[in-house]
Design an enzyme around this catalytic site. Structure first.
Site, PDB file in Angstrom:
ATOM      1  N   ASP A 202       0.869  -1.180   0.000  1.00  0.00           N
ATOM      2  CA  ASP A 202       0.000   0.000   0.000  1.00  0.00           C
ATOM      3  C   ASP A 202       0.905   1.229   0.000  1.00  0.00           C
ATOM      4  OD1 ASP A 202       0.772  -0.789   2.652  1.00  0.00           O
ATOM      5  OD2 ASP A 202      -0.595   0.733   3.455  1.00  0.00           O
TER       6      ASP A 202
ATOM      7  N   ASP B 227       8.840   3.186  -1.102  1.00  0.00           N
ATOM      8  CA  ASP B 227       8.047   2.835   0.079  1.00  0.00           C
ATOM      9  C   ASP B 227       6.765   2.164  -0.347  1.00  0.00           C
ATOM     10  OD1 ASP B 227       6.976   2.728   2.626  1.00  0.00           O
ATOM     11  OD2 ASP B 227       6.550   4.861   2.750  1.00  0.00           O
TER      12      ASP B 227
ATOM     13  N   GLU C 283      -0.031  -0.956   5.766  1.00  0.00           N
ATOM     14  CA  GLU C 283       1.068  -0.429   6.570  1.00  0.00           C
ATOM     15  C   GLU C 283       0.963   1.074   6.784  1.00  0.00           C
ATOM     16  OE1 GLU C 283       4.861   1.111   7.885  1.00  0.00           O
ATOM     17  OE2 GLU C 283       3.907   1.609   5.968  1.00  0.00           O
TER      18      GLU C 283
ATOM     19  N   ASP D  88      11.844  -1.790   4.829  1.00  0.00           N
ATOM     20  CA  ASP D  88      10.862  -0.715   4.646  1.00  0.00           C
ATOM     21  C   ASP D  88      11.406   0.593   5.220  1.00  0.00           C
ATOM     22  OD1 ASP D  88       8.535   0.611   4.077  1.00  0.00           O
ATOM     23  OD2 ASP D  88       7.478  -0.099   5.864  1.00  0.00           O
TER      24      ASP D  88
ATOM     25  N   HIS E 217     -22.364  30.620   5.851  1.00  0.00           N
ATOM     26  CA  HIS E 217     -21.791  31.742   5.097  1.00  0.00           C
ATOM     27  C   HIS E 217     -21.138  32.678   6.117  1.00  0.00           C
ATOM     28  CE1 HIS E 217     -21.572  35.430   2.853  1.00  0.00           C
ATOM     29  NE2 HIS E 217     -22.182  34.935   1.794  1.00  0.00           N
TER      30      HIS E 217
ATOM     31  N   ARG F  55       5.437  11.056  17.367  1.00  0.00           N
ATOM     32  CA  ARG F  55       6.351   9.915  17.208  1.00  0.00           C
ATOM     33  C   ARG F  55       6.732   9.384  18.587  1.00  0.00           C
ATOM     34  NH1 ARG F  55       6.179   7.738  12.093  1.00  0.00           N
ATOM     35  NH2 ARG F  55       5.151   9.439  10.996  1.00  0.00           N
TER      36      ARG F  55
ATOM     37  N   HIS G 100       6.812   9.416   1.258  1.00  0.00           N
ATOM     38  CA  HIS G 100       5.681  10.180   1.814  1.00  0.00           C
ATOM     39  C   HIS G 100       5.603  11.596   1.260  1.00  0.00           C
ATOM     40  CE1 HIS G 100       4.587   7.633   5.540  1.00  0.00           C
ATOM     41  NE2 HIS G 100       5.226   6.883   4.649  1.00  0.00           N
TER      42      HIS G 100
END
Lengths: 494, 494
Positions: free
Chosen positions: B118, B149, B183, B212, B244, B359, B461
Site C-alpha cells: 500500500d 516505500d 502499513e 521498509d 456563510h 512519534r 511520503h
C-alpha cells in the site's frame, strides 16, 4: 367632494387599473414549470468562479445568459473585462459581463438590475444530500448550488420582464441588466468596466436594483446595508517539499506549527478581534440604530436552533443583530497545502496557506486593514524566530455599503411588497458582502436598492443551498410589481 | 599447515565457491528492464490504504502480488484479516495479507521477508513533476508513488528468489513472504493475523527481515531502531452545517477558531512538546549512544540543504540525529472539513478535524500518550468555554522498536553489504515507524533485522518519491547475498 379633485382621482384609478398585476401574476403561476426548468439548466453548470479549472463552464454560463436575453429581444452585449492575474503570475480570461437593454423611452425611468451567475464551490462529499448541480425538488424546495445565490433571483428578474412581454404589455420602465460571473471572488474586473461605461451604459440609468441577499425571517425584507470583506492569504513556506513526518519530524520547524501559531493570535476564544486598530475604526452604535434593532422582528432562539449551536456569541437580539450587520468579524476558512482528505497521511506539509477574511463595516478602510493585518502577522511571526518564510496577501478588499431607507426607491419597494405579500417589509442589513453596491454608489452616483427574494434558510454558501418555489415565483411577481411602482416615482423628487 | 585443518578449509572454500554470486548478480543486471517493468505495473495501481475509495485498487494490488508469487511456484495464500471499522461506524473489508513459502527444508534456516504494497496518498497537483502513478525514469531515477516505500524493495526480494530459481540454484535458506496492504495506516488487522498464525506460519521462521526504510547517506546501512507513532484526530463540531461567513460571522463561535486555539497549545515555537507527561517519559540519552551518534557519518549542512530550510531545529549532529531517532515529536498534518482548495471560499466550516501525530520512543507508552493528549486537549478546550464539541480519537498507536546490532543477523547483514558494496554499513535508527517490527518481536519472539535499500533522498511520503535503478538492482543483489550469509549462521549460536 370637491370637483377639482375628480380628475386626479380618476387619473389614479385609471393608472392603477392600467397595471394588470393579477394577469401578470397569473402568467407567472401558469408558467412555473418552465421557470423551474430554466433554473435547472442554469444550476447544472458548475460556474464556480473561485476554481480556475471551472472557467470554461463559467464562460458557457455567461453565454447562456446572453442567449436568453437575446431571444427576448434585448439589446445584448458580452463585454470583455480582461484577464485575471493568478497568484502564480499567470493570467486567465475573466468571464465576460452580460449587459442588456429592454426599452429606451426617455420619458420613462430606467432601472438597471444587477445580478451574478457564478457560484460558490460545492461538492457532494461536503455533505450535500443531493448532487449540488442537479436541481432537486423536495417538498417545494429547489436544492442546488447557486439557486438562491444568485441564479434564481436573476431568472426571476428576467421572467418579470418576460411576463410583461408575453401579455403584450409595455414595460412601465426601461430595464437594463448587468449580469457578472465573478461576484463570489470579489467581482474582479467589474469595477473598471463600470468606470469605463459610466457615461455610456450607465448614463441613462436612474436606479440600480440588487437582489443578491435574503430575508431575515419569513417576512419579506428590504436591505439597506451590507458588510464589506477583506480576504487574506497567509502563506508559510519552509522545506523545499513535503517531508515524511517520521523521517524528518523533530529536525525542522514545521510550517504548519508556525501557521497555527499566528492564526491563533487573530481572535480571542470569545470572538474578539485582536488585530490592533481594527476594532478602533468601527463607527459607534447610535441610539437610533439601537432603537431600530430593538423593534425588528427577529427570534434569537429560532436563529440559535437553526444554526444548531448550544449558545450563540451574544444572547440578546440587539447585540446579535449588531454583530451580524455592523461590527467586523474574523473567520478562518481553511488551509491550502496541508493534508485535508480523510485518512491518516503522515506528512510535514512544506507550504501551507491559511485563508481568512475580515468583514468590513463603516468606518473601516480596506487599505488600512490590509496594513494592520500584514504588520500584525509579521510582528507575531517575527517573535517565533522561525526559519520559515511568511507571506501575507489581501486578495479581496470590498468596502461596506449603506442606503437611506426613506429614499423613494425604498418607498416603492415597500409598496410592491405590500401589494404582493400584503405586509410591510422588515428593513434589514446584510452581514455578507455585495461589493458591487459600493462601487455602483461611488462610481455612478446612482441610487441603489437591495430587494431580496431569498429565504432566510436558503443556506447560501453552505451545503444544501435551495430556493423555494414560493420565493422564486412570488419573487418574480414582486419584481413585476416593483417595476410598476418605480414608474410612479416623480422624476423630480429624487 | 596442520593436516587436521585441511578438510575444514576445503569445506569453507567449497562452500564459498558454491555460492555463484557473480552469476546471480549478472542475472539481475541482464534482466533489469523486466524488473523495472514489473515495478511500473505495480506503481500504476493507486493502492492508497488511507483512502477507502481506493480500496478496490488495494484488493487488486494484493491479488497481483499473490499471482506473481504463485507463478514462481510459491505456496501462496491470501489471508482474510477481516474488516476495518470506519469513524462513521460502517465497516469495509481489509486488504488480504499475502503469505508465500519457497522451500521447506528443515536443515535450512527459514527467513521471513516482510513488506507492504500500500502507499501514501499522492496527487499530481500536490506538486509532483510527473504523474505519481506513471513510473517515470529520469536520469536513472524511477519516480512514482510507492517506488521506495515499499514496492521496489518487495520486488527486489521477489527477484532475489527468482534469480536463484532462474539459474536453477537451490535457495540457501527457506524463504517466506508476508506482504500486507495496510502499513501506511497502521497495519490494521495484521497484529491479530500474526497472533493467530504464531504457531503455524511463524512456527518454523527463524528470522524476519524488513526492508521498509532508507539509508542515511550514500553509504549502505542497517537499521536497528524505529520510532512508533500515535496518530490523533481532534474534531471540533459546532453549527449543524457550514455557514456563510458574511451572514453568520460574528454570531457563532467558529469551530476553526477553537481548533486552531487548541492545536496551538501542542508545541512551542521552537518545537518543544507542551503536552504534560510526554517529555518526562523519554529514556535519557546514554553516554554510549552519544558516542555512537558522534561517530556516525552524517553531514548536517547537506541535510539542511536537502530539506531547503534556512536553519534546522538543532545545528549539531548529535542533537539532530537524536531528535530524529530517539526523541518524540509532534507534527500537525492538516485539517479535514475546512476549505482547502485554491481560491477564496467564504465559509464557516461546521465540523473540522485536525490530524496530528506524535512519534513514539522508548519508554513512551501509546496508551499513556492517548490519555495525556486527550486529557490535555479537553482541559485546554474547557478553558475556552466554547459552545462547540471536541472529540479526540487516537486512530493509530504504534510502539517504537530497538534491536541488538551485535546479533548474528546483523553480522550477516554487514557481511552481505561488504560483499556487494565493499564497505561497512552505517548502523542507524529510523525516525519513521514500522509498527509491525514491534509486533513481530512481541508476538513471535523471532529475531528481526531491518535491511534498507531505499536511498537517503527517495522522498518517501512526499512529492516526487523515487527509487534509483542503482538501489533497486544493487538492492536485489544485496538480498541475494544476504540469503547466502544467513545460511552460514550456526543454528545453535543464536
Amino acid at each position: 367632494m370637491n370637483l377639482q379633485t375628480v380628475p386626479f382621482i380618476l387619473l389614479v384609478i385609471s393608472c392603477c387599473q392600467a397595471f394588470p398585476y393579477t394577469e401578470l401574476a397569473q402568467y407567472v403561476d401558469d408558467h412555473q414549470e418552465e421557470h423551474v426548468e430554466v433554473l435547472r439548466e442554469w444550476v447544472a453548470i458548475e460556474s464556480d468562479s473561485s476554481n480556475i479549472l471551472r472557467r470554461p463552464d463559467l464562460h458557457r454560463m455567461m453565454e447562456l445568459v446572453a442567449e436568453k436575453l437575446r431571444l427576448m429581444g434585448g439589446m445584448v452585449q458580452l463585454v470583455d473585462i480582461g484577464e485575471q492575474e493568478l497568484p502564480s503570475g499567470q493570467t486567465i480570461a475573466l468571464p465576460k459581463v452580460v449587459t442588456a437593454q429592454f426599452g429606451s423611452d426617455p420619458s420613462k425611468h430606467t432601472v438597471c438590475v444587477y445580478g451574478h451567475v457564478d457560484v460558490q464551490p460545492a461538492k457532494l462529499e461536503d455533505g450535500w444530500a443531493t448532487n449540488p448541480y442537479n436541481l432537486t425538488d423536495i417538498n417545494g424546495n429547489l436544492y442546488g448550488r447557486g439557486t438562491s445565490d444568485n441564479k434564481a433571483p436573476v431568472l426571476a428578474w428576467i421572467h418579470a420582464v418576460q411576463s410583461y412581454q408575453a401579455l403584450s404589455r409595455d414595460l412601465p420602465v426601461n430595464v437594463k441588466f448587468l449580469i457578472e460571473g465573478m461576484e463570489e471572488t470579489g467581482s474582479n474586473g467589474l469595477d473598471s468596466m463600470i468606470l469605463a461605461q459610466r457615461d455610456t451604459f450607465f448614463s441613462d440609468v436612474d436606479y440600480i436594483v440588487i437582489s443578491d441577499c435574503g430575508w431575515l425571517s419569513r417576512r419579506p425584507a428590504l436591505t439597506y446595508g451590507t458588510r464589506g470583506n477583506c480576504y487574506f492569504f497567509a502563506e508559510v513556506e519552509g522545506p523545499k517539499q513535503d517531508l515524511h513526518s517520521g523521517v524528518y519530524g523533530g529536525t525542522v520547524i514545521e510550517p504548519m506549527t508556525d501557521l497555527i501559531g499566528i492564526l491563533d493570535t487573530l481572535i480571542s476564544p470569545s470572538g474578539k478581534i485582536l488585530i490592533p486598530g481594527v476594532r478602533e475604526a468601527v463607527a459607534p452604535l447610535s441610539d437610533e440604530e439601537w432603537k431600530m434593532y430593538q423593534d425588528i422582528e427577529f427570534d434569537v432562539d429560532n436563529y440559535k436552533n437553526k444554526t444548531g449551536v448550544s449558545h450563540l456569541m451574544y444572547n440578546n437580539k440587539v447585540d446579535l443583530l449588531a454583530h451580524r450587520w455592523r461590527y467586523p468579524t474574523v473567520s478562518i476558512h481553511g488551509i491550502e497545502g496541508a493534508f485535508s482528505d480523510s485518512g491518516t497521511k503522515t506528512v510535514i506539509p512544506a507550504k501551507v496557506t491559511a485563508k481568512f477574511s475580515i468583514r468590513q463595516v463603516p468606518d473601516m478602510d480596506p487599505a488600512a486593514v490590509k496594513k494592520q493585518v500584514t504588520d500584525y502577522l509579521h510582528s507575531v511571526f517575527a517573535k517565533r524566530k522561525s526559519p520559515n518564510k511568511l507571506k501575507v496577501t489581501m486578495v479581496i478588499g470590498a468596502k461596506p455599503w449603506l442606503a437611506d431607507t426613506k429614499h423613494p426607491l425604498y418607498e416603492a419597494g415597500k409598496a410592491a411588497i405590500k401589494r404582493v405579500f400584503n405586509v410591510d417589509p422588515d428593513l434589514i442589513r446584510e452581514g455578507g458582502t455585495i461589493p458591487i453596491a459600493r462601487t455602483f454608489q461611488d462610481v455612478t452616483g446612482k441610487s441603489i436598492i437591495m430587494m431580496p427574494i431569498g429565504g432566510f434558510d436558503d443556506g447560501m454558501h453552505s451545503q444544501n443551498e435551495k430556493m423555494s418555489r414560493y420565493n422564486y415565483l412570488e419573487g418574480t411577481k414582486l419584481f413585476i410589481a416593483y417595476l410598476n411602482e418605480v414608474a410612479q416615482i416623480n422624476k423630480t423628487s429624487v
